[in-house]
Design an enzyme around this catalytic site. Structure first.
Site, PDB file in Angstrom:
ATOM      1  N   ASP A  28      10.505  47.449  34.821  1.00 60.73           N
ATOM      2  CA  ASP A  28      10.475  46.784  33.510  1.00 60.73           C
ATOM      3  C   ASP A  28      11.727  45.955  33.257  1.00 60.73           C
ATOM      4  OD1 ASP A  28      11.869  49.256  33.518  1.00 60.73           O
ATOM      5  OD2 ASP A  28      11.857  49.320  31.339  1.00 60.73           O
ATOM      6  N   ARG A  37      18.752  40.192  39.920  1.00 63.87           N
ATOM      7  CA  ARG A  37      18.292  40.782  41.199  1.00 63.87           C
ATOM      8  C   ARG A  37      17.865  39.686  42.160  1.00 63.87           C
ATOM      9  NH1 ARG A  37      16.728  45.760  38.974  1.00 63.87           N
ATOM     10  NH2 ARG A  37      18.493  46.135  37.639  1.00 63.87           N
ATOM     11  N   LYS A 146       8.312  53.012  26.809  1.00 60.22           N
ATOM     12  CA  LYS A 146       9.708  53.396  27.061  1.00 60.22           C
ATOM     13  C   LYS A 146      10.631  52.710  26.068  1.00 60.22           C
ATOM     14  CE  LYS A 146      13.236  51.545  29.847  1.00 60.22           C
ATOM     15  NZ  LYS A 146      13.840  51.115  31.108  1.00 60.22           N
ATOM     16  N   GLU A 188      14.440  57.894  26.129  1.00 59.95           N
ATOM     17  CA  GLU A 188      15.523  57.656  27.109  1.00 59.95           C
ATOM     18  C   GLU A 188      16.885  57.504  26.427  1.00 59.95           C
ATOM     19  OE1 GLU A 188      14.982  54.257  29.699  1.00 59.95           O
ATOM     20  OE2 GLU A 188      16.821  54.681  30.781  1.00 59.95           O
ATOM     21  N   GLU A 190      20.152  57.201  27.490  1.00 64.14           N
ATOM     22  CA  GLU A 190      20.994  57.065  28.693  1.00 64.14           C
ATOM     23  C   GLU A 190      22.457  57.251  28.330  1.00 64.14           C
ATOM     24  OE1 GLU A 190      20.508  53.579  31.189  1.00 64.14           O
ATOM     25  OE2 GLU A 190      22.177  54.223  32.477  1.00 64.14           O
ATOM     26  N   LYS A 230      13.606  60.954  29.564  1.00 66.92           N
ATOM     27  CA  LYS A 230      14.228  60.229  30.696  1.00 66.92           C
ATOM     28  C   LYS A 230      15.737  60.195  30.497  1.00 66.92           C
ATOM     29  CE  LYS A 230      14.252  55.728  32.992  1.00 66.92           C
ATOM     30  NZ  LYS A 230      13.414  54.652  33.512  1.00 66.92           N
ATOM     31  N   SER A 272      18.136  56.357  37.496  1.00 67.57           N
ATOM     32  CA  SER A 272      19.092  56.410  38.624  1.00 67.57           C
ATOM     33  C   SER A 272      20.472  55.922  38.214  1.00 67.57           C
ATOM     34  CB  SER A 272      18.555  55.665  39.840  1.00 67.57           C
ATOM     35  OG  SER A 272      18.356  54.297  39.603  1.00 67.57           O
ATOM     36  N   GLY A 273      20.565  55.090  37.181  1.00 65.91           N
ATOM     37  CA  GLY A 273      21.845  54.807  36.542  1.00 65.91           C
ATOM     38  C   GLY A 273      22.933  54.134  37.365  1.00 65.91           C
ATOM     39  N   GLY A 274      22.606  53.618  38.537  1.00 65.80           N
ATOM     40  CA  GLY A 274      23.638  52.971  39.347  1.00 65.80           C
ATOM     41  C   GLY A 274      24.024  53.779  40.579  1.00 65.80           C
ATOM     42  N   SER A 303      12.317  58.396  37.411  1.00 65.08           N
ATOM     43  CA  SER A 303      11.823  57.151  36.825  1.00 65.08           C
ATOM     44  C   SER A 303      12.885  56.107  37.176  1.00 65.08           C
ATOM     45  CB  SER A 303      11.664  57.314  35.308  1.00 65.08           C
ATOM     46  OG  SER A 303      11.311  56.076  34.726  1.00 65.08           O
ATOM     47  N   ARG A 306      16.585  50.699  39.902  1.00 62.04           N
ATOM     48  CA  ARG A 306      17.408  50.222  41.020  1.00 62.04           C
ATOM     49  C   ARG A 306      17.229  51.055  42.276  1.00 62.04           C
ATOM     50  NH1 ARG A 306      22.667  50.053  37.314  1.00 62.04           N
ATOM     51  NH2 ARG A 306      21.309  51.401  36.094  1.00 62.04           N
ATOM     52  N   TYR A 362      19.591  46.710  30.691  1.00 63.85           N
ATOM     53  CA  TYR A 362      18.318  46.641  31.404  1.00 63.85           C
ATOM     54  C   TYR A 362      17.438  45.552  30.848  1.00 63.85           C
ATOM     55  CZ  TYR A 362      15.603  48.876  34.990  1.00 63.85           C
ATOM     56  OH  TYR A 362      14.962  49.162  36.176  1.00 63.85           O
TER      57      TYR A 362
HETATM   58  P1  13P Z   1      17.720  52.669  36.798  1.00 70.01           P
HETATM   59  O1  13P Z   1      17.010  53.722  37.602  1.00 70.01           O
HETATM   60  O2  13P Z   1      17.999  51.414  37.583  1.00 70.01           O
HETATM   61  O3  13P Z   1      18.914  53.217  36.078  1.00 70.01           O
HETATM   62  O4  13P Z   1      16.736  52.172  35.673  1.00 70.01           O
HETATM   63  C1  13P Z   1      15.790  52.938  35.113  1.00 70.01           C
HETATM   64  C2  13P Z   1      15.448  52.422  33.773  1.00 70.01           C
HETATM   65  O5  13P Z   1      14.306  52.242  33.450  1.00 70.01           O
HETATM   66  C3  13P Z   1      16.538  52.185  32.822  1.00 70.01           C
HETATM   67  O6  13P Z   1      16.038  52.001  31.561  1.00 70.01           O
END
Ligand code: 13P
Length: 362
Positions: A28, A37, A146, A188, A190, A230, A272-274, A303, A306, A362
């Site tokens: 997304d 990217r 999301k 989410e 984060e 998430k 995955s956050g980097g 989920s 990257r 994102y």
């Molecule tokens: P990453 O796994 O690249 O962190 O992204 C997941 C995502 O949907 C962030 O909102």
């Protein structure tokens, strides 16, 4: 429609997304983010290149073995596919759905500066018009949504109580609104990896954030069995000199979740956050190993954005569909295994580049 009319369907969708050994493909990226990217692989950010790339994802053979759902950007949800020969094909959303992959949609509209917040803190926008947008997404075949709220940890006092409460409240308002439209909310919150804090600090902040989020969800009457979480994995800041072991990431993550996430939530699907592709799989595996030793009533899956697409993009490079799909499948298999605690380090090929970008949007 009211939430009550959707309860059974929401629970069924959430259960499908929580199937053992599976996770979500987060595809997304906004038009700006996918542009970054593409720039890294020398591909122009045009509508037809985005369409071709997302068609590659949707037609990857065998994807559904470990991918239960896909998160799409609004453009993709309403876009027709493109064959490798450049011919128009069916809607991309239908390609995913006919393979048994549940389509979802990012409905937040990005973050903005939080007045009164500390050091660059943000709040997440997108509540206005959300019911209508969620309704249109449902009609087009989306069954989940999301919303990504972002918090940071810093010695300047971040996250502030204001940022934690505001972001938790936004997540809860969103979750309730999309459930009324029949979409399962992915919640989410984060916590960025930026910073030099240690893993114990991340754990205590994350516990506070998650408790606040679930309090807000309760206050808004969100139906937990029809929702998913998430979060970030619990690890040290990217600049912390004291790197935690995989076992520590596993045990701190499970401890944090067990203290703050209700057992009614069917699945926790990590971002995955980097982290690099391999590190993300190893951490997820360690979390599932720790879960097997303690209390963890939820499916613990992924989920990833990257960490699922990095090698895929590189191997595709704008033209090689088969190479891109093979690279994607390798990471899908790795994370499917990691969701069962059965991934062996180096068991699948990956690009070991760090995918960390400071202050990622994102
Ligand atoms: P990453 O796994 O690249 O962190 O992204 C997941 C995502 O949907 C962030 O909102």
């Amino acid at each position: 429609m009211t939430l009550d009319a959707h309860r059974d369907d929401l629970a069924a969708t959430a259960a499908a997304l929580a199937a053992p050994g599976t996770g979500l493909l987060a595809a997304d990226e906004s038009t700006g983010t996918i542009g970054k990217r593409f720039a890294a692989i020398g591909v122009e950010n045009t509508e037809s290149n985005r369409r071709a790339y997302r068609s590659l994802l949707a037609t990857t053979p065998g994807l559904a073995a470990s991918i239960s759902g896909v998160i799409l950007y609004e453009e993709t949800l309403f876009q027709d596919s493109l064959t490798p020969a450049g011919e128009p094909g069916p809607p991309i959303v239908e390609l995913f759905a006919e393979r048994g992959i549940v389509p979802g949609i990012k409905v937040d509209q990005g973050v903005e500066a939080l007045a009164g917040g500390l050091g660059g803190e943000t709040w997440c926008t997108g509540l206005k018009g959300l019911a209508e947008r969620a309704g249109r997404a449902y009609e087009r075949g989306a069954r989940f949504a999301k919303w990504r709220a972002v918090l940071r940890i810093s010695g300047e006092g971040c996250p502030s109580e204001l940022a934690v409460r505001e972001n938790a409240w936004g997540l809860a308002r969103y979750a309730r609104a999309v459930q009324e439209a029949g979409l399962v909310p992915i919640v989410e919150p984060e916590i960025l990896m930026d910073g030099d804090h240690d893993i114990a600090t991340t754990a205590s902040v994350q516990e506070w954030v998650l408790r606040t989020v679930y309090e807000a969800l309760a206050m808004n009457g969100v139906f937990l069995e029809g929702s998913l979480l998430k979060p970030s994995m619990t690890t040290a800041g990217a600049d912390c000199p004291d790197r935690p072991s995989l076992e520590e990431v596993g045990s701190f993550t499970v401890r944090t979740l067990s203290r703050a996430v209700p057992a009614a939530v069917p699945a926790v699907l990590f971002l995955s956050g980097g982290l690099s592709e391999e590190d993300a799989s190893l951490c997820l595996n360690a979390i599932n190993e720790a879960a097997a030793l303690g209390f963890a009533p939820w499916h613990l899956g992924f989920s990833f954005g990257r960490a699922l697409q990095h090698s895929c993009l590189k191997h595709w490079a704008g033209h090689d569909v088969n190479a891109g799909q093979d690279a994607l499948l390798a990471r899908v298999r790795a994370n499917g295994a990691a969701s069962r605690g059965a991934y062996v380090a180096g068991g699948e090929p990956s690009d070991d580049a760090s995918l960390f970008v400071a202050n990622y949007s994102y």
